[in-house]
Design an enzyme around this catalytic site. Sequence first.
Site, PDB file in Angstrom:
ATOM      1  NE  ARG A 174      64.571  10.189  42.138  1.00  0.00           N
ATOM      2  CZ  ARG A 174      65.035  10.897  42.367  1.00  0.00           C
ATOM      3  NH1 ARG A 174      63.963  11.992  41.883  1.00  0.00           N
ATOM      4  NH2 ARG A 174      66.055  11.063  41.304  1.00  0.00           N
ATOM      5  NE  ARG A 178      64.813  18.008  35.884  1.00  0.00           N
ATOM      6  CZ  ARG A 178      64.720  18.085  35.541  1.00  0.00           C
ATOM      7  NH1 ARG A 178      65.092  18.265  34.225  1.00  0.00           N
ATOM      8  NH2 ARG A 178      66.032  16.546  35.300  1.00  0.00           N
ATOM      9  NE  ARG A 251      59.805  -6.606  28.681  1.00  0.00           N
ATOM     10  CZ  ARG A 251      59.141  -7.237  27.664  1.00  0.00           C
ATOM     11  NH1 ARG A 251      58.721  -8.526  27.154  1.00  0.00           N
ATOM     12  NH2 ARG A 251      58.898  -6.549  26.383  1.00  0.00           N
ATOM     13  NE  ARG A 282      65.108   4.488  23.666  1.00  0.00           N
ATOM     14  CZ  ARG A 282      66.479   4.955  24.720  1.00  0.00           C
ATOM     15  NH1 ARG A 282      65.673   6.561  25.260  1.00  0.00           N
ATOM     16  NH2 ARG A 282      67.292   4.023  25.195  1.00  0.00           N
ATOM     17  CD  GLU A 302      65.356   1.328  22.893  1.00  0.00           C
ATOM     18  OE1 GLU A 302      65.190   1.789  24.002  1.00  0.00           O
ATOM     19  OE2 GLU A 302      66.500   2.116  22.408  1.00  0.00           O
ATOM     20  CE1 TYR A 350      69.167   0.471  32.130  1.00  0.00           C
ATOM     21  CE2 TYR A 350      70.308   1.723  33.660  1.00  0.00           C
ATOM     22  CZ  TYR A 350      70.374   1.421  32.199  1.00  0.00           C
ATOM     23  OH  TYR A 350      70.146   1.950  31.773  1.00  0.00           O
ATOM     24  CG  ASP A 352      72.567   4.700  35.031  1.00  0.00           C
ATOM     25  OD1 ASP A 352      71.926   4.804  33.599  1.00  0.00           O
ATOM     26  OD2 ASP A 352      72.048   5.942  35.182  1.00  0.00           O
TER      27      ASP A 352
END
Length: 373
Positions: A174, A178, A251, A282, A302, A350, A352
């Site tokens: 997704r 906003r 990666r 970034r 990065e 992955y 968080d």
Amino acid sequence: MKEKRYDYLIVGAGLFGSVFAHEMTNRGKKCLVIDKRDHLGGNVYCEEKEGINVHKYGAHIFHTNDKKIWDYVNQFATFNNYINSPLSLSKGKLYNLPFNMNTFYQLWGTKTPQEAKKIIDEQIAQYGVKSPQNLEEQALSLVGKDIYETFIKAYTEKQWGKKATELPAFIIKRLPVRYTYNNNYFNDIYQGIPIGGYNVIINGLLDGVDTKTGVDFFEDRIELESLADKIVYTGKIDEFFGYKHGYLEYRSLRFEHELHDIENYQGNAVVNYNDASYAFTRIIEHKHFEFGKQDKTIITKEYPENWDRSKEAYYPINNSRNQEIFKKYKKESQQLEGVIFGGRLAEYRYYDMHQIIASSLVKVEEISKIKPQ
């Protein structure tokens, strides 16, 4: 039989291993934490330079909706009120992220949600497809052409090292849009950066725990395994089993840190560089994470890279081939007594930060409920 010196040998001093060690130590268990790097903390490690806490392995911004996890980390550090509001540089112009009314005004000059939604819906109708077969089709079907080409295409191709048409659609499940003027990247209730950096949390977790850095588990495996009754392993799962079912792919990232003799380099903690003309994705300016007022500043560029075994593994490539290989390792790991697998490399997913902490706490609770034979 020789008595083991430790209840647990914990391989990897990142968040999963550190939380596990802390909790088991509190339960009266003896733990040894080892890490092949020359420091504790894994990828959340911060290196202090010029009075600035440098996120050595990329930006780490704590965010969660789980009050239990928020209260847990606040035992060890005081968090500031940093809100992640990145900027995106595309074709010479700066935009706000995530995609919101500020972004749409900068892109099209729209001022109301109705105007912006009309453009997006029209572009989805024109460029989207019912059954996206690749990432490009998926993105066009979610947000239309302008947002895709301005913010997603080049950035994603740099990130993964492949054309968007060659990447699977599931990479983008997704894309949050906003229709408010809100630059807060995360929706979570609790957000911030620990004052003093993440080392404060790691040091708190490992206070009173035996630790050794610069130790490669695989170079002295037999001796290390003999030290403890059980092993908590947070490294690459395929490496643990000697790559017997094949190599899992990742990666990697390369970080270039630069010291600048100016007070402020870019005015924001995170700026994405979308265009292919920039090899990096970034630039992080670390002092802004803690609202620093130092005379100098440190930035980090990065660079995504193809991974090989000489590099750090950061992002699992969760395509069908790798998932089939991982299933074989996972099945074998579940049949192995005396070894606990946890964290992003051992679980090939992955996470968080708040998810890793929660996962470790759940594992501790599961083990603590098991009655000894």
